[in-house]
Design a protein around this motif. Sequence first.
Motif, short mmCIF file in Angstrom:
data_model
loop_
_atom_site.label_atom_id
_atom_site.label_comp_id
_atom_site.label_asym_id
_atom_site.label_seq_id
_atom_site.Cartn_x
_atom_site.Cartn_y
_atom_site.Cartn_z
N LEU A 201 0.94 -1.24 -0.07
CA LEU A 201 0.11 0.08 -0.15
C LEU A 201 0.86 1.25 0.12
O LEU A 201 0.40 2.42 -0.15
N LYS B 125 0.75 3.82 -2.77
CA LYS B 125 0.76 2.87 -4.01
C LYS B 125 -0.44 2.17 -4.22
O LYS B 125 -0.83 1.96 -5.31
N ALA B 126 -1.18 1.99 -3.11
CA ALA B 126 -2.49 1.18 -3.32
C ALA B 126 -3.47 1.63 -2.19
O ALA B 126 -3.10 2.09 -1.18
N ARG C 32 -5.24 -0.03 -7.16
CA ARG C 32 -3.76 0.34 -7.59
C ARG C 32 -3.61 0.56 -9.14
O ARG C 32 -4.25 0.12 -10.09
N GLU D 11 -1.61 -0.01 -12.36
CA GLU D 11 -1.02 -1.32 -12.90
C GLU D 11 -0.78 -1.02 -14.59
O GLU D 11 -1.74 -1.13 -15.37
N TYR E 228 -5.75 1.81 -13.87
CA TYR E 228 -6.09 1.64 -12.66
C TYR E 228 -7.07 0.53 -12.39
O TYR E 228 -8.22 0.55 -13.03
#
Length: 346
Positions: A144, A263-264, A282, A284, A288
């Motif tokens: 996270l 991060k998440a 998150r 990627e 998203y």
Amino acid sequence: MLEERVRFGVIGLGMGRYHIERLLEAPHAEVRAICDLDQGRLERAGDQYAIAWRTSNYEDLLASPEIDAVVVALPNVLHAPVSIAALRAGKHVLCEKPMARNAAEAEQMLQAVSETGRLFMIHFNYRFTPAAAALHRYVEAGELGHVYHARSWWHRSRGIPNLGTWFTSKESAGGGPLIDLGVHRLDLALWLMGYPQATAVSGATYDLLGKALAAEQGREFTVEDMASVFVRFDNGATLVLEASWAENGERDEEMLTQVYGTKAGCLHRNTRGYEFEARIFRPEHGSYVSIAPQAYPRDLVSAQEHFAQCVLSGDTPSATAEQGLQVMRIIDAIYASAARGEEIRL
């Protein structure tokens, strides 16, 4: 490989029946004795679960060398005195939430834990739902990033428990939905945030629906029916917390904890009743994404099995007395803030 079983006594057969069922499923636990003042309830539980040793005096359990640990599943007013007595009798203690009615009682319990060296765990069982346990592994892995905010709530539109009993008495319970339901979502949020230290609390409580209903029925209602809270932490993070027994809301019952990191983010939410989902959000590869586990780790265990394993191994259990005290200090500050109409510094 643990091969022994911890011999439990269960004190209180309201919520205690839930504990009996989980203990009977636990590979490293057995229920040797049950205790309740209500003789009818005691006999019914004993017959249902085939438990021969039944008593109305919890001191019988504490005095017996055949009991290794006890579950304290009593009204909140009794959590501290019975848990302390059990610890001083050499028993390990799994105590129902909340730890106590207030931080002063929780401090006495922590002192008894420290002095006796016995294991003590609070039954913050939502940590042990597969969805929450899976999310915690993401948090522990640092996925996270820096966690800076969370929101967490448990709302019931019509769900005051046993109006006119100890549940709705400030003296007996210590509070209403905040200390009954909100304590679970507060702990879960803190657990997923890494248990930062609270530095300031601002809260408001309401009793409008509960008090009106109690007046209609001529019953006691000296607690809140809703609480709304904002908490600041020493690492700069913040938390919004809400809890209610009665409100004019959309869903009969809604539980949600969402944590935001750099991060998440992650989400723990009930989908239907007491079934829960876990999600990770998150960025990627330029998109998203929302990640929902299709299956959970197979090594997850119940709170009761976890505690039994800790008793056998000597490991520190999850949901410690120190964490319980921190939760109670926050709850005390919420009630103080609501009463004074100002932020409380911790």
